[in-house]
Design a protein around this motif. Structure first.
Motif, mmCIF file in Angstrom:
data_model
loop_
_atom_site.group_PDB
_atom_site.id
_atom_site.type_symbol
_atom_site.label_atom_id
_atom_site.label_comp_id
_atom_site.label_asym_id
_atom_site.label_seq_id
_atom_site.Cartn_x
_atom_site.Cartn_y
_atom_site.Cartn_z
ATOM 1 N N TYR B 113 138.419 66.733 98.987
ATOM 2 C CA TYR B 113 138.655 68.043 99.596
ATOM 3 C C TYR B 113 137.333 68.697 100.017
ATOM 4 O O TYR B 113 137.193 69.199 101.133
ATOM 5 C CB TYR B 113 139.412 68.945 98.617
ATOM 6 C CG TYR B 113 139.417 70.398 98.994
ATOM 7 C CD1 TYR B 113 140.215 70.855 100.034
ATOM 8 C CD2 TYR B 113 138.611 71.312 98.319
ATOM 9 C CE1 TYR B 113 140.211 72.186 100.394
ATOM 10 C CE2 TYR B 113 138.596 72.645 98.676
ATOM 11 C CZ TYR B 113 139.400 73.083 99.711
ATOM 12 O OH TYR B 113 139.383 74.396 100.077
ATOM 13 N N VAL B 114 136.361 68.649 99.099
ATOM 14 C CA VAL B 114 135.052 69.241 99.401
ATOM 15 C C VAL B 114 134.443 68.565 100.623
ATOM 16 O O VAL B 114 133.896 69.204 101.518
ATOM 17 C CB VAL B 114 134.108 69.119 98.187
ATOM 18 C CG1 VAL B 114 132.707 69.595 98.551
ATOM 19 C CG2 VAL B 114 134.651 69.920 97.017
ATOM 20 N N LEU B 115 134.587 67.237 100.649
ATOM 21 C CA LEU B 115 134.036 66.472 101.767
ATOM 22 C C LEU B 115 134.723 66.849 103.077
ATOM 23 O O LEU B 115 134.083 67.005 104.116
ATOM 24 C CB LEU B 115 134.233 64.983 101.482
ATOM 25 C CG LEU B 115 133.428 64.034 102.339
ATOM 26 C CD1 LEU B 115 131.958 64.294 102.137
ATOM 27 C CD2 LEU B 115 133.762 62.605 101.965
ATOM 28 N N ALA B 116 136.044 66.992 103.014
ATOM 29 C CA ALA B 116 136.807 67.283 104.226
ATOM 30 C C ALA B 116 136.428 68.644 104.798
ATOM 31 O O ALA B 116 136.378 68.826 106.012
ATOM 32 C CB ALA B 116 138.305 67.219 103.944
ATOM 33 N N THR B 117 136.124 69.615 103.912
ATOM 34 C CA THR B 117 135.760 70.940 104.417
ATOM 35 C C THR B 117 134.479 70.875 105.247
ATOM 36 O O THR B 117 134.251 71.698 106.114
ATOM 37 C CB THR B 117 135.546 71.951 103.275
ATOM 38 O OG1 THR B 117 134.565 71.433 102.382
ATOM 39 C CG2 THR B 117 136.825 72.222 102.526
ATOM 40 N N PRO B 155 129.734 72.674 100.923
ATOM 41 C CA PRO B 155 130.092 71.249 100.822
ATOM 42 C C PRO B 155 128.876 70.353 101.026
ATOM 43 O O PRO B 155 128.698 69.352 100.330
ATOM 44 C CB PRO B 155 131.119 71.040 101.941
ATOM 45 C CG PRO B 155 131.195 72.281 102.714
ATOM 46 C CD PRO B 155 130.509 73.363 101.961
#
Lengths: 297, 283
Positions: B113-117, B155
């Protein structure tokens, strides 16, 4: 207590501690990123026009239907693909070629490492403005001067449609190729020298050594570089904004510029939001595909 | 000389020429900016472009003390960049440590999730932020701009720090835990001092990215909060561009990031590829 239970018991404080460490970061991201994105999707389902306050209303998928028939949107969509494809390919090919070249002159490497940092750390808006004024202005820009000196004549680099498109691609490529170069230089320097010795003894020429040894070895690196560069190209904005503002007309509009102009120049935020949602979806699809490729590589 | 040696020498020379040309492509635009910033506005428009001229610091005078000087804008950039950096580090360091070291339920999806943000295109955020900040009265405020800067810095910082934390040996930390230090004490007294270098690199890049940002600043800023990237437009308008002043302003704005970039030279590759590289595959 079974050993498993004892382990679980010992882990509990660690888990609580870990949760406390992660929670603020995740919470802030949810509030600053996820909520606004949900709101963006909601906006895209509404008619929001800042020039007509108080007239906001829910319109369902109307914005998307309008976009489907909007030639300007499709032109921006198309140029986004061209821009991303061209800049990433150029960065990769030139960056890799440069890394291979510079690897062979170890004594001059430091100069390139320093020079490569210059474009990378500059603000894209500053890069766009410098190119627009000092480099590409007809007659006075250094690029135009070079073109005239070489007998190619003076051109309106940012005013003529095809040239403007080439120029904004060149600007992005100029700024980010050094990064690919540094990345590739690090990857190439880490390759085992013995392989090349063996190939040289086998009298393989340079091209064949590159295709059969280097390329397969650095394939994972290439995939990572493509992922990185694609996501950056897909969110590019400031350099084009500064150089052409999306013009002449709308020819250098990528979706980012299109959405910006629709939202903040034409003030129709709902419609702009819809195009931003499309870009978001496009980015996620591209990233998803690339991550899958990466796992396979 | 044997023909083979001559050919090798030729090839070496060709190599150097090609390398020199490439170097020029990168350096010339920056060098040209430097050169132009010392010209007067008339000299700028000389044809052919003059390389030898009487240098003047008039443009710098205008940019630093004139009626359209960028000093308040430099302050604006500084406040936003420092505010963003401080908040980012305070939030990202503990999170990154937990991702790198601790058992955590749902670590994989949360990490993803952090990466996707990090992949969210800025244009997708600026439209909702514009309406939200208008509604809560945070337009043209430092709070508002710093808040949206967290969307890219956080991120990025978390993933950059995760990759560094993973490289720090565990022994000292484990010894501290055996000595009955709490998790927090081990983190604070043992891990953090070891991570000082990693944090310095992260600070550098977060600051750099915040300093260079333009889209959020131009939409959400205003008369009070006007970072230097936006202030460049003081010298460029439809009637005429003040080239020397634009160059001087650009150079003043560039200087801190060039210095930071050269200081962090060794880390630039890892610094600009945080997350997308290491992150996902490892967990």
């Amino acid at each position: 207590m079974t050993p498993d239970q004892r382990l679980a018991f010992a882990e509990r404080p660690e888990r609580r501690f870990a949760l406390a460490m992660v929670a603020p970061g995740v919470l802030v991201l949810v509030v600053t990123t996820t909520f606004p994105l949900l709101y963006l999707i909601w906006q895209s389902l509404n008619n929001i026009n800042l020039s007509m306050p108080g007239m906001d209303r829910f319109v369902g998928l109307e914005n998307y239907a309008r976009m489907w028939n909007d030639m300007r949107f499709w032109a921006a969509f198309g140029f986004t693909l061209i821009y991303t494809g061209a800049t990433v390919t150029l960065q990769l090919v030139i960056g890799l070629a440069m890394a291979l070249l510079i690897l062979r002159i170890p004594r001059a490497q430091w100069a390139f490492r320093i020079a490569a940092i210059l474009p990378i750390v500059l603000a894209p808006v500053v890069v766009g403005l410098i190119w627009r004024s000092l480099l590409l202005t007809p007659d006075f820009g250094i690029v135009d001067f070079a073109s005239r000196s070489m007998g190619l004549g003076s051109h309106n680099w940012l005013g003529e449609p095809t040239l403007a498109r080439i120029s904004v691609i060149a600007i992005h490529t100029w700024q980010w190729t050094p990064f690919v170069f540094l990345y590739m230089l690090a990857a190439l320097a880490a390759l085992p020298a013995e392989l090349y010795e063996a190939a040289r003894i086998d009298r393989a020429n340079a091209w064949r050594r590159f295709v059969h040894i280097t390329l397969p070895l650095i394939r994972p690196t290439i995939v990572v570089v493509v992922i990185l560069r694609m996501t950056v190209a897909l969110s590019a904005f400031a350099a084009i904004y500064a150089a052409t503002g999306g013009g002449p007309g709308t020819v250098t509009e990528i979706i980012n510029l299109y959405a910006y102009r629709v939202s903040f120049a034409e003030l129709s935020l709902g419609y702009g939001a819809a195009s931003a949602v499309v870009l978001l979806a496009l980015t996620m699809v591209v990233a998803g595909v690339l991550f899958r490729v990466r796992r396979a590589a | 000389m044997r023909p083979g040696a001559a050919r090798a020498a030729m090839r070496g020379a060709a190599l150097m020429v090609a390398a020199g040309l490439l170097l020029a492509v990168w350096v010339v635009p920056v060098a040209l900016t430097l050169l132009t910033s010392f010209k007067n506005e008339k000299e700028v428009l000389a044809y052919p472009p003059s390389v030898v001229f009487e240098p003047t610091i008039k443009a710098y005078g205008a940019v630093l003390t004139g009626p359209t000087n960028i000093v308040p804008n430099l302050m604006s950039s500084l406040i936003v960049a420092i505010g963003t950096t401080l908040l980012t580090i305070v939030i990202a360091v503990p999170a990154a440590y937990a991702f790198a070291r601790l058992r955590l339920p749902g670590k994989k999806p949360v990490g993803f999730y952090v990466l996707a943000t990090q992949l969210v295109p800025p244009i997708g955020l600026i439209i909702p932020y514009f309406l939200i900040l208008n509604r809560v009265g945070w337009m043209d405020s430092y709070r508002g701009l710093i808040l949206i800067y967290l969307t890219f810095s956080l991120p990025f910082a978390i993933w950059l720090l995760v990759s560094y934390f993973e490289d720090i040996p565990r022994e000292m930390e484990e010894a501290a835990l055996l000595d009955r230090a709490s998790r927090w004490q081990a983190f604070w007294h043992v891990v953090l001092p070891q991570a000082r270098g990693a944090i310095a690199v992260t600070v550098t890049f977060v600051f750099l990215n915040a300093w260079n940002e333009f889209l959020f600043a131009v939409v959400l800023g205003g008369a009070t909060v006007k970072p230097v990237t936006v202030a460049m437009y003081n010298y460029i308008n439809t009637e005429q561009t003040q080239w020397a002043q634009l160059s001087a302003a650009a150079l003043v704005a560039m200087l801190p990031v060039i210095v930071l970039g050269i200081l962090a030279q060794k880390h630039i590759v890892s610094g600009l590829s945080a997350g997308a590289v290491k992150g996902v595959s490892r967990r």
